[in-house]
Design an enzyme around this catalytic site. Structure first.
Site, PDB file in Angstrom:
ATOM      1  N   CYS A 116       0.832  -1.182   0.067  1.00 47.57           N
ATOM      2  CA  CYS A 116       0.042   0.095   0.147  1.00 47.57           C
ATOM      3  C   CYS A 116       1.017   1.287   0.091  1.00 47.57           C
ATOM      4  O   CYS A 116       0.300   2.217  -0.192  1.00 47.57           O
ATOM      5  CB  CYS A 116      -1.180  -0.049   0.977  1.00 47.57           C
ATOM      6  SG  CYS A 116      -1.966  -1.387   0.903  1.00 47.57           S
ATOM      7  N   HIS A 256      -3.140   7.159   3.360  1.00 48.04           N
ATOM      8  CA  HIS A 256      -3.978   5.839   2.861  1.00 48.04           C
ATOM      9  C   HIS A 256      -5.192   5.473   3.261  1.00 48.04           C
ATOM     10  O   HIS A 256      -5.270   5.357   4.415  1.00 48.04           O
ATOM     11  CB  HIS A 256      -2.805   4.669   3.238  1.00 48.04           C
ATOM     12  CG  HIS A 256      -3.129   3.274   2.794  1.00 48.04           C
ATOM     13  ND1 HIS A 256      -3.683   2.995   1.345  1.00 48.04           N
ATOM     14  CD2 HIS A 256      -3.223   2.076   3.143  1.00 48.04           C
ATOM     15  CE1 HIS A 256      -3.899   1.872   1.127  1.00 48.04           C
ATOM     16  NE2 HIS A 256      -3.775   1.363   2.160  1.00 48.04           N
ATOM     17  N   ASN A 287     -10.537   0.254  -0.100  1.00 46.81           N
ATOM     18  CA  ASN A 287      -9.178   0.227  -0.109  1.00 46.81           C
ATOM     19  C   ASN A 287      -8.279  -0.211  -1.638  1.00 46.81           C
ATOM     20  O   ASN A 287      -8.589  -1.371  -1.880  1.00 46.81           O
ATOM     21  CB  ASN A 287      -8.325  -0.713   1.093  1.00 46.81           C
ATOM     22  CG  ASN A 287      -6.685  -0.716   1.166  1.00 46.81           C
ATOM     23  OD1 ASN A 287      -6.031   0.003   0.327  1.00 46.81           O
ATOM     24  ND2 ASN A 287      -6.327  -1.118   2.033  1.00 46.81           N
TER      25      ASN A 287
HETATM   26  O1  UT7 Z   1      -3.969  -1.498   3.427  1.00 45.34           O
HETATM   27  C1  UT7 Z   1      -2.953  -2.351   3.955  1.00 45.34           C
HETATM   28  C2  UT7 Z   1      -3.027  -2.184   5.286  1.00 45.34           C
HETATM   29  N1  UT7 Z   1      -4.302  -3.012   5.905  1.00 45.34           N
HETATM   30  C3  UT7 Z   1      -4.896  -2.236   7.050  1.00 45.34           C
HETATM   31  O2  UT7 Z   1      -4.550  -1.290   7.214  1.00 45.34           O
HETATM   32  C4  UT7 Z   1      -6.229  -3.176   7.402  1.00 45.34           C
HETATM   33  C5  UT7 Z   1      -5.808  -2.950   8.898  1.00 45.34           C
HETATM   34  N2  UT7 Z   1      -7.125  -3.994   9.584  1.00 45.34           N
HETATM   35  C6  UT7 Z   1      -8.223  -3.442   9.740  1.00 45.34           C
HETATM   36  O3  UT7 Z   1      -8.673  -2.456   9.194  1.00 45.34           O
HETATM   37  C7  UT7 Z   1      -9.248  -4.356  10.681  1.00 45.34           C
HETATM   38  O4  UT7 Z   1      -8.463  -5.060  11.368  1.00 45.34           O
HETATM   39  C8  UT7 Z   1     -10.291  -5.110   9.769  1.00 45.34           C
HETATM   40  C9  UT7 Z   1     -11.299  -4.095   9.058  1.00 45.34           C
HETATM   41  C10 UT7 Z   1      -9.865  -5.855   8.796  1.00 45.34           C
HETATM   42  C11 UT7 Z   1     -11.091  -5.941  10.672  1.00 45.34           C
HETATM   43  O5  UT7 Z   1     -11.775  -5.210  11.713  1.00 45.34           O
HETATM   44  P1  UT7 Z   1     -11.370  -5.592  13.350  1.00 45.34           P
HETATM   45  O6  UT7 Z   1     -12.294  -4.522  14.268  1.00 45.34           O
HETATM   46  O7  UT7 Z   1      -9.938  -5.716  13.445  1.00 45.34           O
HETATM   47  O8  UT7 Z   1     -12.155  -6.893  13.459  1.00 45.34           O
HETATM   48  P2  UT7 Z   1     -11.637  -8.018  14.022  1.00 45.34           P
HETATM   49  O9  UT7 Z   1     -10.661  -8.843  13.029  1.00 45.34           O
HETATM   50  O10 UT7 Z   1     -10.926  -8.027  15.375  1.00 45.34           O
HETATM   51  O11 UT7 Z   1     -12.911  -9.138  14.075  1.00 45.34           O
HETATM   52  C12 UT7 Z   1     -13.869  -8.713  15.108  1.00 45.34           C
HETATM   53  C13 UT7 Z   1     -15.051  -9.788  14.988  1.00 45.34           C
HETATM   54  C14 UT7 Z   1     -14.537 -11.255  14.971  1.00 45.34           C
HETATM   55  O12 UT7 Z   1     -15.532 -11.723  15.604  1.00 45.34           O
HETATM   56  P3  UT7 Z   1     -15.276 -12.423  17.257  1.00 45.34           P
HETATM   57  O13 UT7 Z   1     -14.074 -13.404  17.120  1.00 45.34           O
HETATM   58  O14 UT7 Z   1     -15.242 -11.421  18.029  1.00 45.34           O
HETATM   59  O15 UT7 Z   1     -16.493 -13.186  17.151  1.00 45.34           O
HETATM   60  C15 UT7 Z   1     -14.643 -11.390  13.430  1.00 45.34           C
HETATM   61  O16 UT7 Z   1     -14.799 -12.909  13.260  1.00 45.34           O
HETATM   62  O17 UT7 Z   1     -15.613  -9.493  13.853  1.00 45.34           O
HETATM   63  C16 UT7 Z   1     -15.787 -10.381  13.064  1.00 45.34           C
HETATM   64  N3  UT7 Z   1     -15.539 -10.417  11.467  1.00 45.34           N
HETATM   65  C17 UT7 Z   1     -16.566 -10.067  10.762  1.00 45.34           C
HETATM   66  N4  UT7 Z   1     -17.893  -9.735  10.827  1.00 45.34           N
HETATM   67  C18 UT7 Z   1     -18.664  -9.452  10.002  1.00 45.34           C
HETATM   68  C19 UT7 Z   1     -14.317 -10.125  10.804  1.00 45.34           C
HETATM   69  N5  UT7 Z   1     -14.580  -9.859   9.480  1.00 45.34           N
HETATM   70  C20 UT7 Z   1     -16.140  -9.705   9.476  1.00 45.34           C
HETATM   71  C21 UT7 Z   1     -16.988  -9.260   8.620  1.00 45.34           C
HETATM   72  N6  UT7 Z   1     -18.246  -9.175   8.721  1.00 45.34           N
HETATM   73  N7  UT7 Z   1     -16.491  -9.167   7.481  1.00 45.34           N
END
Ligand code: UT7
Length: 332
Positions: A116, A256, A287
């Site tokens: 990125c 970004h 993104n």
């Molecule tokens: O551009 C390159 C660099 N990339 C980035 O900067 C991305 C950085 N990461 C992020 O933006 C975030 O981590 C995400 C948007 C990818 C995920 O958000 P998060 O708040 O970190 O969610 P998480 O991975 O901690 O997941 C929280 C919960 C989980 O459920 P449990 O374990 O708490 O029951 C996931 O299974 O949300 C669940 N989950 C979803 N639920 C609905 C993960 N993805 C989804 C989804 N829809 N798409």
């Protein structure tokens, strides 16, 4: 003669027509519009549906937009740097095809991959050519057909990414405008947190890698989020300090577009209390990896004034990250 700085003198962009909304994603994976919007700030993203078109198409259209707007003779372009993680093919640099398709008959070109941060690193490379006096017109493009490397059954990645391309022309400036300073970093601590495992020399493609979907992007979102927040915010604050800038001196934050929460955290660390200074289009495009920064420049170009202070910030796989301080060089 006064010192040569590298200024952005024109920008262009292209996004495909097809829109993939959060509602549509609800039909593909177990997710919801509410979850995506609140966790990322994304409402929709653009998808290049035509399977016969690759990333070069996005780059060519973005470059053509710039050429038309700036009334530029493409034969005058010296160099094309294409930042991308999704080149048309692993070999035969996509930038070369872009050069030929836009009529840049006197240019050379190559692809640059820093996840990125590809566009930010590309600006650095292009600016160095200009500052040295070696070339006069460098076209830096960021473009990615992310939909070609995303698994649309994986809800942790498919909700985030979209397709698009953007371009910026760098030219010499003798008034001290353009690129002022930069802080670019990398650390392989992130090598396993955001990756495509197969298809490279370490794991060449095979029936097995395809069956296991190892040719798609994999991301440990939580880890990437943590590093993105701390590192992007830190370099952005450092570049301000190093250049004696306080919040009121910064006219625009060009960050970004990976996650609205990461952008907000960066703005907070920089003490940018005025939300209008924080460029945002993640809700429309998601993104787009290498394209986020030039897409922002294109969307907000009309609001920039000559002499405005812009801070660019990026964070990506690898990890790669950085911040760049640039003075805008024209009124449009
Ligand atoms: O551009 C390159 C660099 N990339 C980035 O900067 C991305 C950085 N990461 C992020 O933006 C975030 O981590 C995400 C948007 C990818 C995920 O958000 P998060 O708040 O970190 O969610 P998480 O991975 O901690 O997941 C929280 C919960 C989980 O459920 P449990 O374990 O708490 O029951 C996931 O299974 O949300 C669940 N989950 C979803 N639920 C609905 C993960 N993805 C989804 C989804 N829809 N798409």
């Amino acid at each position: 003669m006064s010192k040569i700085t590298a200024a952005i003198t024109a920008v262009g962009a292209y996004v495909p027509e097809d829109i993939l909304t959060n509602k549509k994603l609800e039909e593909l994976v177990d997710t919801s519009d509410e979850w995506i919007l609140s966790r990322t700030g994304i409402k929709e993203r653009r998808i290049l549906k035509d399977p016969s078109l690759g990333t070069s198409y996005l780059a060519i259209e973005a470059a053509k937009d710039l050429i038309n707007k700036a009334n530029l003779d493409p034969a005058e372009i010296d160099l094309i740097i294409l930042g991308t993680v999704s080149p048309d093919m692993p070999v035969a640099a996509s930038a070369v095809h872009v050069a030929s398709q836009i009529g840049a008959v006197n240019a050379f070109g190559y692809d640059l991959q820093a996840a990125c941060s590809s566009f930010l690193y590309g600006m650095s490379t292009g600016a160095a050519y200009i500052e040295s006096g070696r070339y006069k017109k460098v076209l830096v493009i960021g473009a990615d057909k992310m939909s070609s490397i995303i698994d649309y059954t994986d809800r942790t990645t498919c909700i985030i990414f979209g397709d698009g391309g953007g371009a910026a022309l760098l030219e010499p400036n003798y008034e001290g405008l353009g690129l002022q300073d930069e802080l670019l970093r990398c650390d392989s601590i992130g090598r396993n947190s955001l990756k495509i495992v197969a298809g490279g020399s370490l794991m060449p493609p095979s029936e097995e890698t395809v069956a296991k979907k190892l040719h798609y992007v994999q991301q440990d979102g939580k880890t990437v989020f943590k590093f993105a927040v701390s590192n992007m915010a830190e370099v952005s604050a450092q570049i301000m300090e190093r250049n004696n800038l306080i919040n009121k001196d910064v006219d625009w934050l060009v960050a970004h577009q990976a996650n609205k929460r990461i952008i907000d955290a960066t703005a907070k660390r920089m003490n940018l209390t005025d939300e209008d200074k924080v460029l945002m289009n993640i809700h429309r495009y998601g993104n787009t990896t290498s394209a986020t920064l030039p897409l922002l420049l294109s969307d907000y170009e009309k609001q920039f004034k000559k002499g405005d202070n812009l801070i660019f910030a990026s964070f990506g796989g690898g990890f790669t990250w950085g911040a760049t301080y640039l003075k805008w060089a024209y009124n449009s």
